[in-house]
Enzyme design. Structure first.
Site, PDB file in Angstrom:
ATOM      1  N   GLY A 207      11.224  -7.217  24.309  1.00  0.00           N
ATOM      2  CA  GLY A 207      12.427  -6.397  24.331  1.00  0.00           C
ATOM      3  C   GLY A 207      12.071  -4.959  24.021  1.00  0.00           C
TER       4      GLY A 207
ATOM      5  N   CYS B 284       8.295  -5.984  15.697  1.00  0.00           N
ATOM      6  CA  CYS B 284       8.957  -4.828  16.313  1.00  0.00           C
ATOM      7  C   CYS B 284       7.874  -3.881  16.830  1.00  0.00           C
ATOM      8  CB  CYS B 284       9.838  -4.121  15.290  1.00  0.00           C
ATOM      9  SG  CYS B 284      10.726  -2.704  15.974  1.00  0.00           S
ATOM     10  N   LEU B 285       8.058  -3.412  18.048  1.00  0.00           N
ATOM     11  CA  LEU B 285       7.059  -2.509  18.622  1.00  0.00           C
ATOM     12  C   LEU B 285       7.034  -1.172  17.882  1.00  0.00           C
ATOM     13  CD1 LEU B 285       7.620  -3.324  22.412  1.00  0.00           C
ATOM     14  CD2 LEU B 285       5.794  -4.172  20.920  1.00  0.00           C
TER      15      LEU B 285
ATOM     16  N   HIS C 199      18.319  -8.260  17.921  1.00  0.00           N
ATOM     17  CA  HIS C 199      17.333  -7.286  17.405  1.00  0.00           C
ATOM     18  C   HIS C 199      17.467  -5.961  18.179  1.00  0.00           C
ATOM     19  CE1 HIS C 199      12.991  -6.356  16.095  1.00  0.00           C
ATOM     20  NE2 HIS C 199      13.199  -5.462  17.064  1.00  0.00           N
ATOM     21  N   GLU C 200      17.626  -6.058  19.505  1.00  0.00           N
ATOM     22  CA  GLU C 200      17.701  -4.833  20.327  1.00  0.00           C
ATOM     23  C   GLU C 200      19.030  -4.101  20.120  1.00  0.00           C
ATOM     24  OE1 GLU C 200      15.001  -3.908  21.430  1.00  0.00           O
ATOM     25  OE2 GLU C 200      13.958  -5.815  21.318  1.00  0.00           O
TER      26      GLU C 200
ATOM     27  N   HIS D  14      18.814  -2.015  17.178  1.00  0.00           N
ATOM     28  CA  HIS D  14      18.150  -0.726  17.431  1.00  0.00           C
ATOM     29  C   HIS D  14      19.172   0.319  17.904  1.00  0.00           C
ATOM     30  CE1 HIS D  14      13.855  -1.171  16.847  1.00  0.00           C
ATOM     31  NE2 HIS D  14      13.783  -2.256  17.588  1.00  0.00           N
TER      32      HIS D  14
HETATM   33  O1  K1U Z   1      12.382  -4.277  19.924  1.00  0.00           O
HETATM   34  C1  K1U Z   1      11.195  -4.428  19.821  1.00  0.00           C
HETATM   35  O2  K1U Z   1      10.548  -3.763  19.044  1.00  0.00           O
HETATM   36  C2  K1U Z   1      10.483  -5.447  20.669  1.00  0.00           C
HETATM   37  C3  K1U Z   1      10.220  -6.742  19.925  1.00  0.00           C
HETATM   38  C4  K1U Z   1      11.372  -7.688  20.190  1.00  0.00           C
HETATM   39  C5  K1U Z   1      11.523  -8.877  19.297  1.00  0.00           C
HETATM   40  C6  K1U Z   1      10.459  -9.640  18.881  1.00  0.00           C
HETATM   41  C7  K1U Z   1      10.647 -10.723  18.069  1.00  0.00           C
HETATM   42  C8  K1U Z   1      11.910 -11.078  17.686  1.00  0.00           C
HETATM   43  C9  K1U Z   1      12.965 -10.307  18.085  1.00  0.00           C
HETATM   44  C10 K1U Z   1      12.770  -9.227  18.912  1.00  0.00           C
HETATM   45  C11 K1U Z   1       8.915  -7.325  20.443  1.00  0.00           C
HETATM   46  O3  K1U Z   1       8.794  -7.626  21.583  1.00  0.00           O
HETATM   47  S1  K1U Z   1       7.630  -7.520  19.304  1.00  0.00           S
HETATM   48  C12 K1U Z   1       6.344  -8.295  20.274  1.00  0.00           C
HETATM   49  C13 K1U Z   1       6.600  -9.740  20.559  1.00  0.00           C
HETATM   50  O4  K1U Z   1       7.458 -10.336  19.943  1.00  0.00           O
HETATM   51  C14 K1U Z   1       5.817 -10.445  21.589  1.00  0.00           C
HETATM   52  C15 K1U Z   1       4.788  -9.835  22.229  1.00  0.00           C
HETATM   53  C16 K1U Z   1       4.069 -10.525  23.205  1.00  0.00           C
HETATM   54  C17 K1U Z   1       4.396 -11.806  23.531  1.00  0.00           C
HETATM   55  C18 K1U Z   1       5.438 -12.435  22.880  1.00  0.00           C
HETATM   56  C19 K1U Z   1       6.152 -11.744  21.915  1.00  0.00           C
HETATM   57 ZN    ZN Z   2      12.264  -3.603  17.439  1.00  0.00          ZN
END
Ligand code: K1U
Ligand code: ZN
Length: 192
Positions: free
Chosen positions: A65, A114-115, A156-157, A160
């Site tokens: 996301g 979270c990225l 989560h998004e 944000h």
């Molecule tokens: O919003 C963001 O920062 C993105 C985040 C979204 C998210 C992750 C986990 C739970 C809720 C929302 C991410 O994508 S973090 C990376 C991640 O979860 C992932 C990366 C590669 C493969 C699978 C998952």
């Molecule tokens: Zn995030």
């Protein structure tokens, strides 16, 4: 890079040849991640390019996301694709002005990342299922029921878009510890 956005065709409405760019992701703490984003009005080319770049950025990260404030744009746009498959985009979604219009009483605990807070994970409790309404790039209003990882991710998004991070659900000590780690990471990146 210029290439056809074949993989993003279908429900996103992005299916033309266009330059695609990844954008830098803001790292916490950053005041732009704390602001409430503004609703999208007209669906302009600028909005389409932003959505496309956000998908590109999310897949490149990689992530499931991404919300516009994470790339420094204060607009209520999020993208996600929670289909766990290697390779081509599976179900890229672009949601504008998303609203949770219903949520389950039962909760789900998920270890979120979270990225904007790299390499930090913590358990967050959220409703396990949600109904969401949004404006699509096709100009139509959509409604969908989400469960599992999709439900966690969309909440989560949307957080944000309201200037909220998953660490805001943690106790002050854990939140402060993560924030300090991120400050250190940013100092190191600035020096490199
Ligand atoms: O919003 C963001 O920062 C993105 C985040 C979204 C998210 C992750 C986990 C739970 C809720 C929302 C991410 O994508 S973090 C990376 C991640 O979860 C992932 C990366 C590669 C493969 C699978 C998952
Ligand atoms: Zn995030």
């Amino acid at each position: 890079m210029v290439r056809a956005c074949k993989g993003f065709a279908g429900e996103t409405g992005i299916n033309y040849v266009t330059p695609m760019t990844t954008r830098p992701i803001l790292i916490h703490p950053d005041p732009r991640l704390k602001k409430v984003a503004e609703p999208v009005g007209e669906i302009t080319d600028k909005i389409r390019v932003l959505a496309e770049d956000m998908l590109e950025t999310m897949y490149a990260a990689p992530g499931i996301g991404l919300a516009a404030p994470q790339v420094g744009v204060g607009a209520r746009i999020l993208v996600m694709d929670c289909v766990k498959e290697e390779g081509a985009p599976a179900r890229p979604m672009v949601l504008m002005n998303p609203e949770v219009i219903g949520s389950s009483d039962d909760a789900n605990v998920y270890e979120e990342g979270c990225l904007s807070i790299p390499d930090q994970y913590a358990e967050v409790t959220r409703p396990s299922e949600v109904d969401v309404r949004w404006l699509g790039l096709d100009g139509e209003i959509h409604e969908e029921h989400f469960d599992g990882l999709w439900a966690t991710c969309v909440q989560h998004e949307i957080d944000h878009l309201d200037g909220k991070l998953f660490i805001d659900y943690l106790g002050p000590l854990k939140r402060q510890m993560i924030t300090r780690k991120m400050q250190k990471l940013k100092r190191e990146k600035a020096r490199a």
